[in-house]
Motif scaffolding. Structure first.
Motif, PDB file in Angstrom:
ATOM      1  N   PRO A 146     -22.903  46.974  15.814  1.00 18.48           N
ATOM      2  CA  PRO A 146     -24.129  46.263  16.214  1.00 18.48           C
ATOM      3  C   PRO A 146     -24.833  45.596  15.027  1.00 18.48           C
ATOM      4  CG  PRO A 146     -23.998  48.365  17.345  1.00 18.48           C
ATOM      5  CD  PRO A 146     -22.846  48.348  16.372  1.00 18.48           C
ATOM      6  N   ARG A 184     -23.043  42.389  14.238  1.00 19.93           N
ATOM      7  CA  ARG A 184     -23.240  41.353  15.268  1.00 19.93           C
ATOM      8  C   ARG A 184     -24.673  40.814  15.229  1.00 19.93           C
ATOM      9  NH1 ARG A 184     -22.489  43.664  20.171  1.00 19.93           N
ATOM     10  NH2 ARG A 184     -21.842  45.693  19.413  1.00 19.93           N
ATOM     11  N   GLN A 185     -25.622  41.672  14.924  1.00 17.09           N
ATOM     12  CA  GLN A 185     -27.014  41.181  14.803  1.00 17.09           C
ATOM     13  C   GLN A 185     -27.168  40.279  13.581  1.00 17.09           C
ATOM     14  OE1 GLN A 185     -28.950  44.958  15.063  1.00 17.09           O
ATOM     15  NE2 GLN A 185     -28.470  45.073  17.252  1.00 17.09           N
ATOM     16  N   ASP A 227     -25.042  41.082  21.733  1.00 18.32           N
ATOM     17  CA  ASP A 227     -24.291  42.000  22.594  1.00 18.32           C
ATOM     18  C   ASP A 227     -23.282  41.281  23.475  1.00 18.32           C
ATOM     19  OD1 ASP A 227     -25.503  44.281  21.684  1.00 18.32           O
ATOM     20  OD2 ASP A 227     -27.199  44.073  23.063  1.00 18.32           O
TER      21      ASP A 227
END
Ligand code: PMP
Ligand code: GLN
Length: 385
Positions: free
Chosen positions: A68, A71-72, A89
């Motif tokens: 995460p 990806r953020q 997401d």
């Protein structure tokens, strides 16, 4: 067993030209300007972060679509670049390099008997990935020295079985960079024929001479029907890490992940931790043109003095060179081998990126992602050709 107990899916595929030329360079102690990878270290903070991540115990499976935090960080980078929001997401998937993102997309989209348009000269992984699906690559040539796309010819190649068009901008190996007009034409064709666009943008930050990279992600219509593919190997001088990502609308991403989870499931955890930290500092990816341009100029000047004709390099970290004044009768594969074995500089012949190479093409590709001392040494050797 002398005979395969199955039928080869890729009967005509051998070893890639990159592996062949790098091996030849090593065998002959040549300066290797063939395969595209840097010969200088990546940022010390990146390698330090990798070690720290492993020592902190980040050594087990990452989540299937990617960490995460990474990806953020990618979503934040995309927002900064394109001025719009991306859903970490639902739209971003971390992959084992751009190569896996490309293969995953091609495999997710194409059924046996389908067709995909590929613009030649094309990166070597596209056509075999299409063939492995039992689909057909329709290869549309783009010709030197301008390498401008003839969009009418592209549209004329679309058939009722065409599902996908693969584009690569900035382009390896032609080194051309598209203008907004190219994206407008691409969007019009993709919409008229309901095609998915697979946009290989691994060289997005390697655009020279003040030119701009125009991403499919910054084009509202294209963003709706594209999978855009990136490589940390290119952006952070770390080709051996084999981490990249793909960005696509949620419904398309869901299909890509169905395959992704069974191809690799997930990608190196400590590498993802290190990349997430590194990405947060935009200066790590914003200064690449200024870094590469003097290298391009150094190599280009040396090639020119040695009697090569230059195809202006607008982007990527490659320089194309026409050797017809030096060895007019040698085809480019022979010339690249000869230059490696006799003069100690390895390059890549450009004809191998075409299904049907243009008649009498006398162009090879040199990589300038090298220390200045390496480039200077190569230039000295080339001056003796
Ligand atoms: N696409 C292009 C145009 C490339 O030149 C390369 C080589 N770096 C790739 C994809 C593959 O990238 P990766 O090493 O991240 O798999
Ligand atoms: N992308 C690299 C190049 O164009 C090669 C990567 C590979 O060897 N597969 O030189």
């Amino acid at each position: 067993m002398s005979q395969l107990p199955f039928t080869s899916k890729l009967p005509d595929v051998g070893t890639t030209i990159f592996s062949v030329m790098s091996a030849l360079a090593q065998q002959h102690g040549a300066i290797n300007l063939s395969q595209g990878f840097p010969d200088y270290p990546c940022h010390p903070r990146l390698t330090q972060a990798l070690g720290e991540a492993a020592q902190l115990g980040h050594n087990q499976y990452a989540p299937m679509p990617g960490l995460p935090a990474l990806r953020q960080a990618i979503a934040a980078k995309l927002q900064l670049q394109h001025g719009s929001a991306f859903d970490a997401d639902a739209e971003i998937t971390v992959t084992a390099g751009a190569t896996q993102a490309l293969f995953t997309t091609i495999a997710a989209v194409l059924h046996p008997g389908d067709a995909a348009i590929v613009l030649d000269p094309s990166y070597d992984s596209y056509a075999p990935a299409i063939a492995a699906q039992g689909a057909q690559a329709i290869r549309v040539p783009i010709l030197p020295p301008q390498f401008a796309v003839d969009w009418e010819r592209v549209e004329a190649a679309v058939t009722p079985r065409t599902r996908l068009i693969i584009v690569n901008n900035p382009n390896n190996p032609s080194t051309s960079v598209w203008g907004t007009q190219d994206l407008a034409q691409l969007a019009a064709i993709a919409e008229r024929h309901n095609l998915l666009v697979l946009a290989d943008e691994v060289y997005e930050h390697l655009v020279l001479d003040g030119l701009q990279h125009h991403s499919v992600l910054a084009h509202p219509a294209l963003r709706q029907r594209s999978v855009a593919v990136y490589s940390f190997g290119k952006t952070f001088h770390a080709t051996g890490w084999k981490v990249g990502y793909m960005v696509a609308p949620a419904a398309i991403t869901a299909e890509l992940r169905k395959l992704h989870q069974f191809l690799v499931f997930s990608v190196s955890t400590p590498a993802q931790h290190a990349l997430a930290a590194h990405l947060a500092d935009a200066s790590h990816w914003q200064g690449l043109s200024a870094f590469f341009q003097p290298k391009r100029d150094l190599l280009a000047a040396g090639l020119s003095q040695a009697g090569f004709g230059l195809v202006p390099s607008q982007g990527t970290y490659f320089q194309l060179a026409d050797y017809s004044a030096l060895q007019p009768d040698m085809d480019d594969v022979t010339f690249a081998r000869w230059l490696t074995t006799e003069h100690g500089v390895a390059s890549i012949p450009v004809s191998v990126f075409y299904a049907q190479p243009p008649q009498g093409m006398r162009v090879v590709r040199f990589c300038f992602a090298k220390q200045d001392s390496t480039l200077q040494q190569a230039v000295q050797r080339l001056a003796r050709v």
